[in-house]
Enzyme design. Structure first.
Site, PDB file in Angstrom:
ATOM      1  CB  ALA A  65      73.049  30.069  59.298  1.00 14.10           C
ATOM      2  N   GLY A 108      74.486  26.040  56.305  1.00 11.52           N
ATOM      3  CA  GLY A 108      75.624  27.132  55.812  1.00 11.52           C
ATOM      4  C   GLY A 108      76.711  26.467  55.979  1.00 11.52           C
ATOM      5  CD  GLU A 111      73.826  26.890  52.190  1.00 10.28           C
ATOM      6  OE1 GLU A 111      73.794  27.269  53.247  1.00 10.28           O
ATOM      7  OE2 GLU A 111      72.991  27.309  51.392  1.00 10.28           O
ATOM      8  CD  GLU A 131      70.101  24.790  55.007  1.00  9.01           C
ATOM      9  OE1 GLU A 131      69.775  23.406  54.734  1.00  9.01           O
ATOM     10  OE2 GLU A 131      71.219  25.342  54.882  1.00  9.01           O
TER      11      GLU A 131
END
Ligand code: CAA
Length: 257
Positions: A65, A108, A111, A131
């Site tokens: 992200a 992300g 993911e 993270e």
């Protein structure tokens, strides 16, 4: 249509989406996710698309992200806007979708790859959920999907330490279906996607739906679901054609593709 953060192409019956924010290693910001969702929705509606390949650059599938966009987010903003829920569209995309991963697939990015139906990895791929190094944890399904892919021990170690996995370990542990040399990744992903797109699309979609049930329900329920869907396939002209072609020793000509 031109996008700012992705490149969308059609290769025969295969839709190809390339994440394209090279300066930020394809970090996933809200504009990129919006574009990705829009492109996927178009491919879902397009009768002439039988499979999609999602890829990035040689250096990064996606480095997570967008930390710069996320850093000033407040709890209230995150809660009110249901931050990250919009990313889930990939996991609800109904046609087959393959992640072709080279380089970093972190946070992300990992993911997003796991939301696809399977991951083909280049030999330089690196997967991880770092993270925790940023003072958060995975928020787009990482603690759940990684655990289902690789088991509790490895997922826990990766999420708690931020350690990355190379391509060989990803294949060994079931995260990637296969590893191929970097310079063959896209070609191989497109070849596999073309093969899938050449089968009956509704049958491929039902097969995907059925495999996905294995993640969401008990074995007995999953087998019951599979049986019902399997029975329904005998109502399709493609089942008649596929089996007739076998008996007549010829290639099938599926109608619904
Ligand atoms: N968000 C925003 N920008 C990012 C980014 C990210 N996730 N990852 C890389 N970038 C940017 C860098 O800031 C840098 O930009 P500038 O040139 O403007 O400084 C550019 O991309 C190139 O990155 P590096 O110079 O760091 O490249 P490197 O080759 O030295 O390192 C890397 C590569 C190891 C992937 C490193 O960039 C890195 O650690 N990135 C962050 C990885 C990460 O923590 N991802 C998880 C994000 S949180 C998340 O994803 C939450 C969730 O669950 C949804």
């Amino acid at each position: 249509m031109a996008y700012n953060n992705i490149i969308v192409e059609k290769r025969g019956k295969v839709g190809l989406i390339t994440l394209n924010r090279p300066k930020a290693l394809n970090a996933l910001n809200s504009e990129l996710i919006g574009e990705l969702n829009e492109a996927l929705a178009k491919f879902e509606k397009d009768d002439k698309t039988g499979c999609v390949v999602l890829t990035g650059s040689e250096k990064a599938f996606a480095a997570g992200a967008d930390i710069k966009e996320m850093s000033s987010l407040t709890y209230i903003d995150a809660y009110k806007n249901d931050f990250i829920t919009s990313w889930d569209y990939v996991s609800r995309f109904r046609k087959p979708i393959i992640a072709a991963v080279a380089g970093y697939a972190l946070g992300g990015g990992c993911e997003l790859a796991m939301m696809c139906d399977f991951i083909l990895a280049a030999d330089n791929a690196r997967f991880g959920q770092p993270e925790i190094t940023l003072g958060v944890m995975p928020g787009a399904g990482g603690t759940q999907r990684l655990t289902r892919f690789v088991g509790k021990s490895k997922a826990m170690e990766m999420c708690l330490t931020g350690r990355t996995m190379d391509a060989a370990e990803a294949e060994r542990s079931g995260l990637a279906s296969r590893v191929v040399p970097l310079d063959e990744l896209l070609e191989e992903a497109l070849k596999v996607a073309e093969k899938i797109a050449d089968y009956s699309l509704p049958i491929a979609m039902m097969t995907k739906e059925s495999v996905n049930r294995a993640y969401e329900t008990t074995l007995a329920e999953g087998v019951r679901f599979e049986r019902r869907v399997f029975h329904s396939m005998f109502a399709s002209e493609d089942q008649k054609e596929g089996m007739a072609a076998f008996v007549e020793k010829r290639a099938p000509q599926f109608r619904n593709k």
